[in-house]
Design an enzyme around this catalytic site. Structure first.
Site, PDB file in Angstrom:
ATOM      1  N   GLY A  94       0.837  -1.193   0.000  1.00  0.00           N
ATOM      2  CA  GLY A  94       0.000   0.000   0.000  1.00  0.00           C
ATOM      3  C   GLY A  94       0.868   1.237   0.000  1.00  0.00           C
ATOM      4  O   GLY A  94       2.013   1.220   0.457  1.00  0.00           O
ATOM      5  N   GLN A 103       2.841   9.951   1.299  1.00  0.00           N
ATOM      6  CA  GLN A 103       4.177   9.366   1.412  1.00  0.00           C
ATOM      7  C   GLN A 103       5.094   9.764   0.269  1.00  0.00           C
ATOM      8  O   GLN A 103       6.307   9.646   0.388  1.00  0.00           O
ATOM      9  CB  GLN A 103       4.086   7.838   1.477  1.00  0.00           C
ATOM     10  CG  GLN A 103       3.441   7.323   2.743  1.00  0.00           C
ATOM     11  CD  GLN A 103       3.315   5.826   2.703  1.00  0.00           C
ATOM     12  OE1 GLN A 103       2.324   5.297   2.214  1.00  0.00           O
ATOM     13  NE2 GLN A 103       4.334   5.134   3.195  1.00  0.00           N
ATOM     14  N   CYS A 119       6.030  -0.219   7.133  1.00  0.00           N
ATOM     15  CA  CYS A 119       5.686   0.970   6.355  1.00  0.00           C
ATOM     16  C   CYS A 119       6.858   1.358   5.465  1.00  0.00           C
ATOM     17  O   CYS A 119       8.001   1.353   5.914  1.00  0.00           O
ATOM     18  CB  CYS A 119       5.339   2.107   7.315  1.00  0.00           C
ATOM     19  SG  CYS A 119       4.876   3.646   6.523  1.00  0.00           S
ATOM     20  N   LEU A 120       6.558   1.731   4.231  1.00  0.00           N
ATOM     21  CA  LEU A 120       7.610   2.154   3.309  1.00  0.00           C
ATOM     22  C   LEU A 120       8.292   3.441   3.773  1.00  0.00           C
ATOM     23  O   LEU A 120       9.427   3.698   3.408  1.00  0.00           O
ATOM     24  CB  LEU A 120       7.042   2.328   1.902  1.00  0.00           C
ATOM     25  CG  LEU A 120       6.488   1.053   1.268  1.00  0.00           C
ATOM     26  CD1 LEU A 120       5.881   1.352  -0.101  1.00  0.00           C
ATOM     27  CD2 LEU A 120       7.545  -0.028   1.168  1.00  0.00           C
ATOM     28  N   HIS A 141      -4.221   1.743   7.595  1.00  0.00           N
ATOM     29  CA  HIS A 141      -2.858   2.270   7.686  1.00  0.00           C
ATOM     30  C   HIS A 141      -2.667   3.426   6.698  1.00  0.00           C
ATOM     31  O   HIS A 141      -2.144   4.482   7.054  1.00  0.00           O
ATOM     32  CB  HIS A 141      -1.882   1.116   7.399  1.00  0.00           C
ATOM     33  CG  HIS A 141      -0.441   1.485   7.354  1.00  0.00           C
ATOM     34  ND1 HIS A 141       0.458   1.051   8.308  1.00  0.00           N
ATOM     35  CD2 HIS A 141       0.267   2.217   6.462  1.00  0.00           C
ATOM     36  CE1 HIS A 141       1.661   1.513   7.997  1.00  0.00           C
ATOM     37  NE2 HIS A 141       1.573   2.212   6.883  1.00  0.00           N
ATOM     38  N   GLU A 142      -3.113   3.234   5.465  1.00  0.00           N
ATOM     39  CA  GLU A 142      -2.937   4.266   4.436  1.00  0.00           C
ATOM     40  C   GLU A 142      -3.838   5.483   4.690  1.00  0.00           C
ATOM     41  O   GLU A 142      -3.425   6.616   4.453  1.00  0.00           O
ATOM     42  CB  GLU A 142      -3.171   3.691   3.040  1.00  0.00           C
ATOM     43  CG  GLU A 142      -2.269   2.534   2.650  1.00  0.00           C
ATOM     44  CD  GLU A 142      -0.779   2.781   2.828  1.00  0.00           C
ATOM     45  OE1 GLU A 142      -0.336   3.952   2.802  1.00  0.00           O
ATOM     46  OE2 GLU A 142      -0.035   1.798   3.012  1.00  0.00           O
ATOM     47  N   HIS A 147      -2.161   7.738   6.967  1.00  0.00           N
ATOM     48  CA  HIS A 147      -1.199   8.620   6.282  1.00  0.00           C
ATOM     49  C   HIS A 147      -1.899   9.857   5.732  1.00  0.00           C
ATOM     50  O   HIS A 147      -1.383  10.974   5.841  1.00  0.00           O
ATOM     51  CB  HIS A 147      -0.500   7.889   5.125  1.00  0.00           C
ATOM     52  CG  HIS A 147       0.659   7.058   5.540  1.00  0.00           C
ATOM     53  ND1 HIS A 147       1.781   7.565   6.162  1.00  0.00           N
ATOM     54  CD2 HIS A 147       0.886   5.726   5.418  1.00  0.00           C
ATOM     55  CE1 HIS A 147       2.638   6.604   6.395  1.00  0.00           C
ATOM     56  NE2 HIS A 147       2.116   5.459   5.953  1.00  0.00           N
TER      57      HIS A 147
END
Length: 168
Positions: free
Chosen positions: A46, A51, A92-93, A134-135, A138
């Site tokens: 994701g 991000q 997480c990226l 999660h996204e 963000h």
């Protein structure tokens, strides 16, 4: 298509609350394609526009094994969440190499738009539910590590700084 640079925690731009998308045009389509390419290359399941320093309410998600299940969510919102929560180990990226357990609702119903502006709803559970929540965090300026204790957050920041110095 192009790979986009991913902001790393604790970059203050990750705290920016994304604004709703109002233009459903070729630029939006290009953004979602670039985000998907970036997510797959990273690799991740994701990616939120926040991000990649684009502060619009856009998410790409693909929790399939073979990268065939890409879903684009524009202006996503949780319209229903189960009272039951479950703990999942998240990564997480924007927080590379860090994995911690976070409690989240087990199932959610998401209302969003596609790149053409058409509304849809989807019921999610398991990894998809975790990923979308999660996204959406963000998009609201929150990184998953903020669910953790202050001590764990400090340790994560220290570890990331060491990683960054090692790469120089």
């Amino acid at each position: 298509m192009a790979l986009l640079p991913i902001l790393k925690y604790p970059d203050p731009r990750l705290k920016t609350v994304a604004t709703p998308v109002t233009q459903f045009d070729d630029q939006l389509v290009k953004l979602t394609k670039d985000m998907a390419e970036t997510m797959y290359e990273a690799p991740g399941v994701g990616l939120a526009a926040t991000q990649v320093n684009v502060h619009k309410r856009v998410i790409v998600v693909d929790v399939s094994e073979d990268k065939s299940g890409l879903i684009v969510f524009v202006n996503p919102e949780i319209v229903q969440a189960s009272p039951d929560s479950k703990s999942y180990e998240e990564g997480c990226l924007s927080v590379p190499g860090i994995y911690e357990s976070v409690d989240r609702p087990d199932t959610v119903r998401i209302r969003a738009q596609n790149v053409k502006g058409e509304f849809f709803e989807i019921d999610c559970d398991g990894l998809l539910a975790v990923c979308i929540q999660h996204e959406i965090d963000h998009l609201n300026g929150k990184v998953f590590v903020e669910y953790l204790s202050q001590l764990k957050q400090t340790r994560i920041k220290t570890k990331l700084k060491k990683q960054e110095r090692a790469q120089l």
